[in-house]
Scaffold this active site. Sequence first.
Site, mmCIF file in Angstrom:
data_model
loop_
_atom_site.group_PDB
_atom_site.id
_atom_site.type_symbol
_atom_site.label_atom_id
_atom_site.label_comp_id
_atom_site.label_asym_id
_atom_site.label_seq_id
_atom_site.Cartn_x
_atom_site.Cartn_y
_atom_site.Cartn_z
ATOM 1 N N PHE A 12 45.199 41.419 32.271
ATOM 2 C CA PHE A 12 46.273 41.567 31.491
ATOM 3 C C PHE A 12 46.774 41.713 29.935
ATOM 4 C CE2 PHE A 12 47.317 37.188 29.420
ATOM 5 C CZ PHE A 12 48.154 37.430 28.802
ATOM 6 N N LEU A 34 38.814 47.747 38.447
ATOM 7 C CA LEU A 34 39.822 46.544 39.354
ATOM 8 C C LEU A 34 39.616 45.660 40.724
ATOM 9 C CD1 LEU A 34 42.456 49.514 40.953
ATOM 10 C CD2 LEU A 34 42.503 47.857 38.660
ATOM 11 N N THR A 122 36.071 35.202 21.989
ATOM 12 C CA THR A 122 37.245 34.900 22.483
ATOM 13 C C THR A 122 36.949 33.627 21.447
ATOM 14 O OG1 THR A 122 37.601 33.146 24.255
ATOM 15 C CG2 THR A 122 35.962 33.912 24.235
ATOM 16 N N ASP A 123 38.050 32.878 20.936
ATOM 17 C CA ASP A 123 37.876 31.186 20.465
ATOM 18 C C ASP A 123 37.190 30.457 20.768
ATOM 19 O OD1 ASP A 123 39.895 30.299 22.597
ATOM 20 O OD2 ASP A 123 40.558 29.331 20.750
ATOM 21 N N GLU A 124 36.952 30.672 22.308
ATOM 22 C CA GLU A 124 36.630 29.350 22.866
ATOM 23 C C GLU A 124 34.482 30.130 22.707
ATOM 24 O OE1 GLU A 124 36.897 28.718 27.240
ATOM 25 O OE2 GLU A 124 39.346 29.753 27.121
ATOM 26 N N TYR A 147 31.802 31.231 31.284
ATOM 27 C CA TYR A 147 32.485 31.729 30.899
ATOM 28 C C TYR A 147 32.328 31.929 28.794
ATOM 29 C CZ TYR A 147 36.404 33.995 28.566
ATOM 30 O OH TYR A 147 37.409 34.803 27.674
ATOM 31 N N LYS A 151 30.692 34.952 26.991
ATOM 32 C CA LYS A 151 31.200 35.629 25.950
ATOM 33 C C LYS A 151 30.093 35.898 24.763
ATOM 34 C CE LYS A 151 34.802 37.453 26.409
ATOM 35 N NZ LYS A 151 35.022 39.020 26.493
ATOM 36 N N LEU A 187 47.068 28.544 32.847
ATOM 37 C CA LEU A 187 48.091 27.590 32.966
ATOM 38 C C LEU A 187 49.815 28.131 33.204
ATOM 39 C CD1 LEU A 187 48.167 24.424 32.547
ATOM 40 C CD2 LEU A 187 48.985 25.389 30.409
ATOM 41 N N ARG A 211 45.346 23.831 22.892
ATOM 42 C CA ARG A 211 45.125 25.583 22.399
ATOM 43 C C ARG A 211 46.365 26.361 21.241
ATOM 44 N NH1 ARG A 211 41.171 23.056 24.673
ATOM 45 N NH2 ARG A 211 40.385 23.983 26.371
HETATM 46 P P1 NAD Z 1 42.164 40.055 32.740
HETATM 47 O O1 NAD Z 1 40.716 38.622 33.970
HETATM 48 O O2 NAD Z 1 43.215 39.675 33.078
HETATM 49 O O3 NAD Z 1 41.337 41.044 32.591
HETATM 50 C C1 NAD Z 1 39.887 41.811 33.018
HETATM 51 C C2 NAD Z 1 39.576 42.616 33.488
HETATM 52 O O4 NAD Z 1 38.350 43.338 33.096
HETATM 53 C C3 NAD Z 1 40.382 43.331 34.842
HETATM 54 O O5 NAD Z 1 41.311 44.473 35.036
HETATM 55 C C4 NAD Z 1 39.387 44.104 35.678
HETATM 56 O O6 NAD Z 1 39.756 44.322 36.585
HETATM 57 C C5 NAD Z 1 38.048 44.041 34.542
HETATM 58 N N1 NAD Z 1 37.004 44.012 35.006
HETATM 59 C C6 NAD Z 1 36.083 42.596 35.452
HETATM 60 N N2 NAD Z 1 35.499 43.068 35.577
HETATM 61 C C7 NAD Z 1 35.118 44.538 35.615
HETATM 62 C C8 NAD Z 1 33.863 45.408 35.590
HETATM 63 N N3 NAD Z 1 32.532 44.695 35.229
HETATM 64 N N4 NAD Z 1 33.796 46.561 34.696
HETATM 65 C C9 NAD Z 1 35.516 47.059 34.696
HETATM 66 N N5 NAD Z 1 35.720 46.078 34.891
HETATM 67 C C10 NAD Z 1 36.056 45.172 35.275
HETATM 68 O O7 NAD Z 1 41.763 39.380 31.356
HETATM 69 P P2 NAD Z 1 42.475 39.105 30.370
HETATM 70 O O8 NAD Z 1 43.369 37.915 29.834
HETATM 71 O O9 NAD Z 1 43.292 40.091 30.166
HETATM 72 O O10 NAD Z 1 41.077 39.387 29.040
HETATM 73 C C11 NAD Z 1 40.872 40.137 29.090
HETATM 74 C C12 NAD Z 1 39.400 40.076 27.621
HETATM 75 O O11 NAD Z 1 39.945 39.143 26.579
HETATM 76 C C13 NAD Z 1 38.618 38.869 28.150
HETATM 77 O O12 NAD Z 1 37.757 40.376 27.803
HETATM 78 C C14 NAD Z 1 38.122 37.728 27.853
HETATM 79 O O13 NAD Z 1 37.756 37.472 27.438
HETATM 80 C C15 NAD Z 1 38.780 38.375 26.497
HETATM 81 N N6 NAD Z 1 40.030 37.040 25.964
HETATM 82 C C16 NAD Z 1 40.779 36.394 26.653
HETATM 83 C C17 NAD Z 1 41.729 35.527 26.090
HETATM 84 C C18 NAD Z 1 43.003 35.225 27.555
HETATM 85 O O14 NAD Z 1 43.893 34.005 26.832
HETATM 86 N N7 NAD Z 1 43.715 35.126 28.160
HETATM 87 C C19 NAD Z 1 41.715 34.906 24.932
HETATM 88 C C20 NAD Z 1 40.560 35.352 24.177
HETATM 89 C C21 NAD Z 1 39.674 36.195 24.933
#
Ligand code: NAD
Length: 330
Positions: A12, A34, A122-124, A147, A151, A187, A211
């Site tokens: 994402f 993927l 992450t903020d978490e 989770y 992190k 959500l 949040r």
């Molecule tokens: P997401 O789940 O949409 O994307 C994660 C991506 O990582 C996917 O494309 C997946 O295929 C890839 N992936 C998973 N395991 C893998 C592996 N072993 N090797 C290679 N690729 C792998 O996540 P997101 O929401 O885009 O979040 C991205 C990052 O930002 C994460 O590190 C998450 O912890 C952090 N983050 C997310 C949020 C949020 O609100 N979504 C907030 C703060 C931090």
Amino acid sequence: MKRILVTGGAGFIGSEFVRSGVKKGYSIAVVDNLSYAGDLERLKNIIDKIDFHRRSITDIKTLRIIFDKFKPDIVVHWAAESHVDRSILNASPFIDTNIKGTQVLLDVSKEKCIKKFINISTDEVYGELGYNGHFTETSAINPNSPYSVSKASADMLGRAYFRTYGLPVITVRPSNNYGPWQYPEKLIPVVILKALNNEKIPVYGKGENIREWLYVSDCAEAIFKIINKGIAGEIYNVGSGQEKKNIEVVKKILDLLEKDYSLIEFVKDRPGHDFRYSLNSSKIRNETGWDIKVTFDVGIEKTVKWYIQNLDWVKRKLKFLRKYWKKVYS
Ligand code: NAD
């Protein structure tokens, strides 16, 4: 420094970063295995402009080959298992990817003398707050879910590789992201889709949890600022200042879709559910000039419109999601 290796670039937020990076003229290689959350469709308009590798970040041999061929200056590490609810059902993939995978990536980055390693946290990791206060970069970390523990562990590895080996690691802690292309288990997409289908919308507890909502392009832009101005060894919070109770978010979406609040169904709270996250993000603002461009009211409207216009993609994801949950957790 123009060559960026991006992990999780089919996810994402990672895909938003890659699309924007291509526009800005960076050379980009993506390593993404993927997983269920990754999708090349998010990169469909730029796939011929990037160097994509369907590989896991835990695969050290392949990573070495990719690094040798692509020769990145910078690593931006988004790849992760990212869904808290899944981590409560099964922590193993979170330990493998988020901790072991980060360690492998740090090792290869050290061997190949990477000039900047941006570790997306992450903020978490800070744990929860009551109604008052904000986390700064010097706040203690107190993660509460499998989770957030995974992190926080990755953050500590990054810290160790900076202190012990001098690898220029920067840790970035964004707040909750939302926007187009988010996998429909989180959500905001869940609420939009259930509301469009006139289905009951499950809300944990009484929906009082708070949040800080960050539009995805603002998050990606923060990373470009950090690439240019961030200092090795430092931590940067990235929050929008746009705090909302979950119930407010749900009602806002129902208002936009002109749906009745009777669709809301309060369900048993998630175990260990953190009450509130809130970041003090003055450091990134003062040191890099970053700020949000998209307020919550504007971002949520754009997001709802995007999901309505991309229902085919969402439906394909939902079909897979239902099969997945049945297979893994029945
Ligand atoms: P997401 O789940 O949409 O994307 C994660 C991506 O990582 C996917 O494309 C997946 O295929 C890839 N992936 C998973 N395991 C893998 C592996 N072993 N090797 C290679 N690729 C792998 O996540 P997101 O929401 O885009 O979040 C991205 C990052 O930002 C994460 O590190 C998450 O912890 C952090 N983050 C997310 C949020 C949020 O609100 N979504 C907030 C703060 C931090």
